[in-house]
Scaffold this active site. Structure first.
Site, PDB file in Angstrom:
ATOM      1  N   GLY A 202       0.818  -1.196   0.000  1.00  0.00           N
ATOM      2  CA  GLY A 202       0.000   0.000   0.000  1.00  0.00           C
ATOM      3  C   GLY A 202       0.853   1.247   0.000  1.00  0.00           C
ATOM      4  O   GLY A 202       2.081   1.186  -0.135  1.00  0.00           O
ATOM      5  N   GLY A 205       2.661   1.037   3.552  1.00  0.00           N
ATOM      6  CA  GLY A 205       3.190  -0.209   4.086  1.00  0.00           C
ATOM      7  C   GLY A 205       2.737  -1.410   3.282  1.00  0.00           C
ATOM      8  O   GLY A 205       2.150  -1.271   2.199  1.00  0.00           O
ATOM      9  N   LYS A 221      -2.797  -5.259   7.216  1.00  0.00           N
ATOM     10  CA  LYS A 221      -2.111  -4.116   6.606  1.00  0.00           C
ATOM     11  C   LYS A 221      -1.249  -3.449   7.678  1.00  0.00           C
ATOM     12  O   LYS A 221      -1.741  -3.023   8.719  1.00  0.00           O
ATOM     13  CB  LYS A 221      -3.112  -3.106   6.048  1.00  0.00           C
ATOM     14  N   ASP A 318     -11.101   7.342  -3.479  1.00  0.00           N
ATOM     15  CA  ASP A 318      -9.863   6.695  -3.926  1.00  0.00           C
ATOM     16  C   ASP A 318     -10.178   5.358  -4.585  1.00  0.00           C
ATOM     17  O   ASP A 318      -9.509   4.349  -4.341  1.00  0.00           O
ATOM     18  CB  ASP A 318      -8.901   6.504  -2.750  1.00  0.00           C
TER      19      ASP A 318
END
Length: 481
Positions: A202, A205, A221, A318
């Site tokens: 991502g 990270g 995540k 997004d």
């Protein structure tokens, strides 16, 4: 049974009690079983009866005549009460004392015992009735919640209480409806965040595969650093996903904060992201035309839920192929709500920091800072072009020049003679041309520069339902040629 005993049990109050006594048997048996219900109903009155001590001598047999000092002859009348000797009277040794108890006293004591027992039984029945009503309310409430959770699932694709699969001993607490998970448990599940468990990357990270037990996998995540932007995105995603439950929006299972590092734990989506399927090593070989239309339909359903059913409405802000995750049956779910906002659109660049991914950002948002639900519709149109053409949203033509898929494809999308030539070669000859023209028309409308020319996501959703087979969630009936 003697005549006197029969008179006792035929007494009207006792008969009334016995009728009342047998009524609660079905109710008790529902909760405790037949044997336990009988035990409860019979033991309690017996205990109450035993608490009233009756004269023992009234039930003992009369001693032999030879052992009595002054036997009572048959023709003599018995005294109505027992003779109690005074202190001055001498008692003959070996002579049994006779007490005569009137049957009316015995009836009164039995009746009092039965009244007390019936009172206790009534209290028990009242308690069980209240408990039964409480259980009914609890069951109705749980059924209502389950029905609300499954309203948005057209095929009943609800994951249910996924958190029940976690070991409750390893949970640190809850923040709203999201579980706080211990850091040590994440370390163990990801093998100390070994690089072999990395399944994606991502902006702040990597994403790791986490094995919490033999039958349950999740995606973790890991967000390290990133400054205030990463912190805001982390908190925004928790606040947003904790309020959303939909079959086409990824489930957030929990989170963890360890020093400067933060973790988000999602449900595992075994096919990865749409980006990895289209532009990864397989280059879309596993995505047939029907699967691509199903993915487009699932994305539209997720956006329609955010725009039309959430209160206040949510703008994802997004939407892109890397934030669309695919399950084992190619069911698509929206993810990464770190930039999502609720409460409608915004006007002007000074209101909020411009964010997004190049190639997916709507022109009005990029130029003027205007953000509405139509901005998500534009990003959906770009993803639809990726599914249709198989190319990335922005491609480098030279070290100093990039080309947008919208700019390149727009002239050819409106020309039916050229349209089949720009379709992904893997699916070029696998669809009905009429369906291809319809999808191209939807894509053209979604990527219009003027927001008012773009359709609502609800209209887009209804346009895709007839293009998807029934077994994949649409209404298309496939007949063999």
């Amino acid at each position: 049974m003697t005549d006197k005993t029969q008179e006792i049990w035929e007494d009207p109050p006792i008969l009334a009690f016995l009728r009342f006594f047998c009524l609660p048997l079905p109710l008790l048996s529902n909760y405790f079983g037949i044997k336990m219900a009988l035990n409860l109903l019979f033991i309690i009155p017996i205990l109450v009866l035993c608490s009233f001590t009756l004269p023992v001598d009234a039930f003992t047999a009369s001693p032999p005549l030879s052992s009595m000092a002054d036997p009572v002859l048959p023709n003599e009348k018995k005294p109505p009460f027992s003779h109690i000797p005074t202190d001055n009277e001498a008692r003959s040794p070996g002579v049994s004392e006779i007490r005569v108890v009137h049957h009316e006293d015995l009836n009164k004591k039995i009746l009092i015992a039965l009244i007390v027992a019936s009172s206790l039984l009534a209290a028990i029945l009242l308690f069980l009735s209240c408990f039964w009503i409480y259980r009914l309310k609890i069951s109705k409430t749980s059924k209502t919640q389950k029905a609300q959770q499954s309203q948005d699932a057209s095929k009943g694709l609800s994951l249910g209480p996924i958190l029940d699969k976690f070991n409750p001993l390893r949970m640190a607490g809850k923040k709203g409806s999201v579980t706080v998970i211990e850091y040590e448990w994440l370390v163990s599940a990801t093998n100390n965040f070994h690089e072999d468990n990395i399944i994606g990357h991502g902006a702040f990270g990597s994403v790791y595969k986490a094995c919490f037990n033999d039958h349950f996998l999740a995606a973790v995540k890991r967000i390290h650093g990133g400054g205030p932007d990463a912190q805001r995105g982390f908190e925004n995603e928790i606040n947003c996903l904790s309020k959303i439950q939909h079959q086409n929006i990824v489930n957030l299972l929990g989170y963890c904060i360890h020093g400067e590092t933060r973790f988000l734990v999602y449900e595992m989506m075994h096919k990865g992201s749409l980006e990895s399927q289209l532009h990864g090593p397989s280059h879309g070989t596993g995505l047939s035309w029907q699967h691509r239309m199903k993915i487009a339909l699932d994305i539209a359903r997720g956006l329609e839920y955010l725009h039309e059913r959430c209160t206040p409405p949510v703008i994802h802000r997004d939407l892109k192929s890397s934030n669309i995750l695919l399950g084992s049956n190619y069911n698509a779910k929206l993810s990464d709500f770190g930039l999502a906002i609720s409460g409608g659109g915004i006007q002007g660049k000074n209101n909020i920091k411009l964010s997004g991914t190049l190639g997916y950002v709507a022109p009005e948002y990029l130029l003027d800072g205007k953000l509405t639900d139509k901005s998500d519709v534009y990003a959906f149109g770009v993803v639809l072009l990726e599914l249709l053409i198989g190319r990335k949203p922005v491609e480098k033509m030279s070290p100093s020049q990039c080309q947008s898929i919208v700019t390149w494809a727009m002239p050819q999308l409106t020309d039916r003679s050229k349209l089949p030539n720009i379709v992904d070669p893997l699916i070029r000859d696998t669809m009905d041309l009429k369906h291809l023209y319809q999808v191209a028309a939807v894509a053209v409308l979604c990527v219009q520069p003027e927001p008012s020319y773009r359709p609502l996501i609800t209209d887009v959703l209804h346009s895709f339902i007839p293009l998807v087979p029934m077994e994949l969630g649409g209404s298309l009936r496939i007949t063999e040629s």
